[in-house]
Design a protein around this motif. Structure first.
Motif, mmCIF file in Angstrom:
data_model
loop_
_atom_site.group_PDB
_atom_site.id
_atom_site.type_symbol
_atom_site.label_atom_id
_atom_site.label_comp_id
_atom_site.label_asym_id
_atom_site.label_seq_id
_atom_site.Cartn_x
_atom_site.Cartn_y
_atom_site.Cartn_z
ATOM 1 N N HIS A 197 0.837 -1.201 0.000
ATOM 2 C CA HIS A 197 0.000 0.000 0.000
ATOM 3 C C HIS A 197 0.874 1.256 0.000
ATOM 4 C CE1 HIS A 197 -4.386 0.947 0.681
ATOM 5 N NE2 HIS A 197 -3.830 2.133 0.556
ATOM 6 N N LYS A 198 1.973 1.234 0.733
ATOM 7 C CA LYS A 198 2.900 2.370 0.742
ATOM 8 C C LYS A 198 3.502 2.604 -0.638
ATOM 9 C CE LYS A 198 5.358 2.743 4.885
ATOM 10 N NZ LYS A 198 6.301 2.148 5.864
ATOM 11 N N GLN A 199 3.591 1.537 -1.426
ATOM 12 C CA GLN A 199 4.117 1.641 -2.787
ATOM 13 C C GLN A 199 3.024 1.959 -3.809
ATOM 14 O OE1 GLN A 199 6.494 -1.837 -3.728
ATOM 15 N NE2 GLN A 199 7.414 -1.805 -1.702
ATOM 16 N N GLY A 200 1.780 2.118 -3.334
ATOM 17 C CA GLY A 200 0.690 2.509 -4.221
ATOM 18 C C GLY A 200 -0.126 1.360 -4.774
ATOM 19 N N TYR A 201 -0.217 0.257 -4.024
ATOM 20 C CA TYR A 201 -1.039 -0.887 -4.434
ATOM 21 C C TYR A 201 -1.848 -1.391 -3.253
ATOM 22 C CZ TYR A 201 1.366 -1.105 -8.872
ATOM 23 O OH TYR A 201 1.839 -0.805 -10.118
ATOM 24 N N LYS A 202 -3.178 -1.271 -3.358
ATOM 25 C CA LYS A 202 -4.050 -1.743 -2.286
ATOM 26 C C LYS A 202 -4.531 -3.157 -2.590
ATOM 27 C CE LYS A 202 -8.254 0.242 -4.240
ATOM 28 N NZ LYS A 202 -9.366 1.142 -4.017
ATOM 29 N N LEU A 203 -4.718 -3.926 -1.543
ATOM 30 C CA LEU A 203 -5.215 -5.291 -1.676
ATOM 31 C C LEU A 203 -6.684 -5.252 -2.079
ATOM 32 C CD1 LEU A 203 -4.711 -8.368 -1.233
ATOM 33 C CD2 LEU A 203 -5.585 -8.022 1.085
ATOM 34 N N VAL A 204 -7.038 -5.948 -3.151
ATOM 35 C CA VAL A 204 -8.443 -6.010 -3.580
ATOM 36 C C VAL A 204 -8.992 -7.431 -3.576
ATOM 37 C CG1 VAL A 204 -8.427 -3.868 -4.904
ATOM 38 C CG2 VAL A 204 -7.813 -6.011 -6.036
ATOM 39 N N LYS A 205 -8.095 -8.422 -3.558
ATOM 40 C CA LYS A 205 -8.569 -9.805 -3.542
ATOM 41 C C LYS A 205 -7.469 -10.709 -3.018
ATOM 42 C CE LYS A 205 -10.629 -13.392 -6.373
ATOM 43 N NZ LYS A 205 -11.049 -13.796 -7.697
ATOM 44 N N TYR A 206 -7.883 -11.685 -2.250
ATOM 45 C CA TYR A 206 -6.962 -12.700 -1.752
ATOM 46 C C TYR A 206 -7.579 -14.058 -2.035
ATOM 47 C CZ TYR A 206 -4.609 -15.788 1.547
ATOM 48 O OH TYR A 206 -3.924 -16.835 2.116
ATOM 49 N N THR A 207 -6.810 -14.918 -2.679
ATOM 50 C CA THR A 207 -7.264 -16.280 -2.934
ATOM 51 C C THR A 207 -6.316 -17.215 -2.189
ATOM 52 O OG1 THR A 207 -8.029 -15.632 -5.126
ATOM 53 C CG2 THR A 207 -7.823 -17.978 -4.697
ATOM 54 N N PRO A 208 -6.800 -17.806 -1.097
ATOM 55 C CA PRO A 208 -5.944 -18.685 -0.307
ATOM 56 C C PRO A 208 -5.429 -19.853 -1.139
ATOM 57 C CG PRO A 208 -7.980 -18.199 0.854
ATOM 58 C CD PRO A 208 -8.131 -17.674 -0.538
ATOM 59 N N PRO A 209 -4.235 -20.314 -0.882
ATOM 60 C CA PRO A 209 -3.394 -19.884 0.223
ATOM 61 C C PRO A 209 -2.322 -18.872 -0.154
ATOM 62 C CG PRO A 209 -2.549 -21.950 -0.623
ATOM 63 C CD PRO A 209 -3.746 -21.571 -1.469
ATOM 64 N N ILE A 210 -2.140 -18.531 -1.458
ATOM 65 C CA ILE A 210 -0.942 -17.746 -1.786
ATOM 66 C C ILE A 210 -1.141 -16.572 -2.748
ATOM 67 C CG2 ILE A 210 0.591 -19.710 -1.381
ATOM 68 C CD1 ILE A 210 0.816 -19.980 -4.477
#
Length: 78
Positions: free
Chosen positions: A27-40
């Motif tokens: 996020h500090k680098q300008g990329y927010k998390l929008v999706k997480y697909t477990p496990p990786i």
């Protein structure tokens, strides 16, 4: 269409603090998390860089209770 990037990382439950820091750095680098697909698999979308703190939560709440569980977070400004 917004710019996205996909990253693959392995974190165990014991590494939750490292995972939170990884998300914060993105996020500090300008990329927010929008999706997480477990496990990786993490999907990030371009955004304005800012110091955003991510807090992971592990819930075993039944699917029928998830909406009220999430509402608790919204109500408390988390």
């Amino acid at each position: 269409m917004s710019e996205r990037k996909r990253m693959f990382r392995v974190f165990t439950i014991a590494d939750f603090d490292l995972e939170e820091e990884f998300l914060r750095e993105q996020h500090k680098q300008g990329y927010k998390l929008v999706k997480y697909t477990p496990p990786i698999c993490y999907v990030f979308e371009k955004c304005e860089p800012e110091d955003m703190i991510y807090q992971l939560d592990f819930s075993d709440a039944p699917e029928r209770d998830k909406a009220s569980y999430q509402q608790l977070f919204w109500d408390n400004g988390w």
